[in-house]
Scaffold this motif. Structure first.
Motif, short mmCIF file in Angstrom:
data_model
loop_
_atom_site.label_atom_id
_atom_site.label_comp_id
_atom_site.label_asym_id
_atom_site.label_seq_id
_atom_site.Cartn_x
_atom_site.Cartn_y
_atom_site.Cartn_z
N GLU A 17 0.83 -1.20 0.00
CA GLU A 17 0.00 0.00 0.00
C GLU A 17 0.86 1.25 0.00
O GLU A 17 0.54 2.25 -0.64
CB GLU A 17 -0.93 -0.01 1.22
CG GLU A 17 -1.91 1.16 1.24
CD GLU A 17 -2.86 1.07 2.41
OE1 GLU A 17 -3.54 2.08 2.68
OE2 GLU A 17 -2.92 0.00 3.05
N SER A 18 1.98 1.21 0.71
CA SER A 18 2.90 2.36 0.72
C SER A 18 3.48 2.58 -0.67
O SER A 18 3.62 3.72 -1.12
CB SER A 18 4.02 2.12 1.73
OG SER A 18 3.50 2.00 3.04
N ASP A 19 3.84 1.47 -1.33
CA ASP A 19 4.39 1.60 -2.68
C ASP A 19 3.36 2.12 -3.66
O ASP A 19 3.72 2.72 -4.69
CB ASP A 19 4.90 0.24 -3.16
CG ASP A 19 6.13 -0.22 -2.39
OD1 ASP A 19 6.80 0.66 -1.80
OD2 ASP A 19 6.40 -1.44 -2.38
N LEU A 20 2.08 1.88 -3.36
CA LEU A 20 1.01 2.32 -4.26
C LEU A 20 0.39 3.65 -3.82
O LEU A 20 -0.68 4.01 -4.29
CB LEU A 20 -0.08 1.25 -4.33
CG LEU A 20 0.35 -0.11 -4.88
CD1 LEU A 20 -0.82 -1.09 -4.86
CD2 LEU A 20 0.88 0.03 -6.30
N SER A 21 1.08 4.37 -2.93
CA SER A 21 0.56 5.65 -2.44
C SER A 21 1.36 6.80 -3.02
O SER A 21 2.59 6.72 -3.18
CB SER A 21 0.63 5.70 -0.90
OG SER A 21 -0.19 4.69 -0.35
N PRO A 23 3.38 10.16 -3.07
CA PRO A 23 4.20 10.84 -2.07
C PRO A 23 3.64 12.20 -1.64
O PRO A 23 4.01 12.70 -0.59
CB PRO A 23 5.55 11.02 -2.79
CG PRO A 23 5.54 10.03 -3.91
CD PRO A 23 4.11 9.91 -4.32
N VAL A 24 2.74 12.77 -2.42
CA VAL A 24 2.20 14.10 -2.09
C VAL A 24 0.97 13.99 -1.19
O VAL A 24 0.92 14.53 -0.09
CB VAL A 24 1.86 14.89 -3.38
CG1 VAL A 24 1.19 16.21 -3.04
CG2 VAL A 24 3.12 15.14 -4.19
N CYS A 25 -0.05 13.26 -1.66
CA CYS A 25 -1.31 13.18 -0.90
C CYS A 25 -1.34 12.00 0.06
O CYS A 25 -2.28 11.87 0.86
CB CYS A 25 -2.49 13.11 -1.84
SG CYS A 25 -2.56 11.60 -2.85
N ARG A 26 -0.36 11.11 -0.01
CA ARG A 26 -0.27 9.93 0.84
C ARG A 26 -1.46 8.99 0.67
O ARG A 26 -1.71 8.14 1.52
CB ARG A 26 -0.17 10.35 2.33
CG ARG A 26 0.98 11.28 2.64
CD ARG A 26 2.32 10.63 2.39
NE ARG A 26 3.42 11.54 2.69
CZ ARG A 26 4.70 11.22 2.52
NH1 ARG A 26 5.02 10.03 2.03
NH2 ARG A 26 5.65 12.10 2.79
N ASP A 27 -2.19 9.16 -0.39
CA ASP A 27 -3.32 8.29 -0.66
C ASP A 27 -2.96 7.41 -1.86
O ASP A 27 -1.98 7.66 -2.56
CB ASP A 27 -4.56 9.13 -0.97
CG ASP A 27 -5.84 8.33 -0.83
OD1 ASP A 27 -5.75 7.12 -0.54
OD2 ASP A 27 -6.93 8.90 -1.04
N LEU A 28 -3.78 6.38 -2.10
CA LEU A 28 -3.52 5.53 -3.25
C LEU A 28 -3.55 6.36 -4.54
O LEU A 28 -4.30 7.33 -4.65
CB LEU A 28 -4.56 4.41 -3.32
CG LEU A 28 -4.48 3.35 -2.22
CD1 LEU A 28 -5.59 2.33 -2.38
CD2 LEU A 28 -3.12 2.64 -2.22
N THR A 80 -2.70 -0.45 -8.81
CA THR A 80 -3.44 0.22 -7.72
C THR A 80 -4.90 -0.20 -7.74
O THR A 80 -5.49 -0.49 -6.68
CB THR A 80 -3.32 1.74 -7.87
OG1 THR A 80 -1.95 2.12 -7.88
CG2 THR A 80 -4.02 2.44 -6.70
N GLU A 81 -5.51 -0.21 -8.93
CA GLU A 81 -6.91 -0.59 -9.02
C GLU A 81 -7.11 -2.05 -8.61
O GLU A 81 -8.10 -2.39 -7.95
CB GLU A 81 -7.42 -0.36 -10.44
CG GLU A 81 -7.53 1.12 -10.80
CD GLU A 81 -8.00 1.33 -12.22
OE1 GLU A 81 -8.13 0.33 -12.96
OE2 GLU A 81 -8.24 2.50 -12.61
#
Length: 251
Positions: A17-21, A23-28, A80-81
């Motif tokens: 999940e971290s790899d798919l987030s 870096p700016v919004c910290r969301d997927l 991600t999807e």
């Protein structure tokens, strides 16, 4: 304490999940794009971080990306999807209600840029007219009402113009029909005149023919009488020429 630690570990995002987030919004990631430096970001987050910046830098490594067009990262988007579907999360395209750059609530509104901002964005909007978010809503509503009024007035003017064009078309059609009617009537009148003139000239021609024929017949009859007279005279002379010489001398 152990329970608290277990709960804290459970609440942490997984490595995937971290790899798919972003870096700016910290969301997927949502519509991720890739920079030449190898870092990926949400398309909206990258645009937001570059907005009002003279130099486009990578938000992670600060590499200069001026003149670069971010490439859609389809592989990352598909991954991600798939991760969201596996977790049973709903993929949504709903707009963010927090600042994508600072992750703070959008409590202010920049009149100059016409966008909601957070308190930390104020420094990025130096010299701009900043209002509370509720004032921004009112401003947007008034602006929308003004635009709607302008569009409604333009729509009404188009309707009037269309009506005038239709009236002009109908007028042209009626004028054309009236002109066609007059042309037909005029040609019918001319045809009648020509027919009468034709009949008059034929009558005159026939009359002239009869007169000339009558004159020629009378002349032919006169010539015929002259021919008869001359014929009789010639025959008489020939008879006398065969008579005795004395008779000839006496002629």
């Amino acid at each position: 304490m152990a329970f608290a630690m277990d709960e804290d570990i459970t609440d942490r995002p997984s490595l995937l999940e971290s790899d798919l987030s972003c870096p700016v919004c910290r969301d997927l990631f949502r519509d991720p794009v890739l920079l030449s430096c190898g870092h990926s970001f949400c398309e909206d987050c990258l645009e937001c971080s570059w907005k009002h910046k003279n130099t486009k830098l990578c938000p992670v490594c600060r590499k200069n990306c001026d003149g670069e067009t971010p490439i859609p990262n389809r592989a990352l988007k598909n991954t991600t999807e798939s991760f969201q579907k596996e977790k049973g999360w709903r993929i949504t395209g709903a707009p963010q209600v927090i600042c994508g750059l600072h992750h703070r609530d959008l409590q202010l509104y920049c009149i100059h840029d016409e966008e909601p901002i957070c308190v930390e964005c104020v420094s990025l909007h130096s010299g701009h007219d900043i209002k509370p978010i509720d004032h921004g809503v009112q401003y947007c509503q008034e602006l929308l009402e003004l635009k709607v009024k302008i569009l409604a007035d333009k729509l009404e003017s188009f309707k009037k113009l269309k009506k005038r064009c239709n009236e002009t078309v109908n007028y042209i059609r009626s004028q054309s029909e009236e002109a066609e009617k007059q042309i037909r009537q005029e040609f019918e009148r001319l045809h009648q005149i020509l027919k009468e003139e034709e009949a008059s000239r034929i009558v005159a021609l026939k009359k002239e023919e009869e007169q000339k024929t009558k004159m020629l017949k009378e002349k032919i009859e006169s010539i015929s009488r002259d021919i008869t007279t001359l014929t009789e005279l010639v025959q008489s002379l020939r008879r006398e020429m065969t008579a005795e010489d004395l008779v000839v001398l006496q002629v």
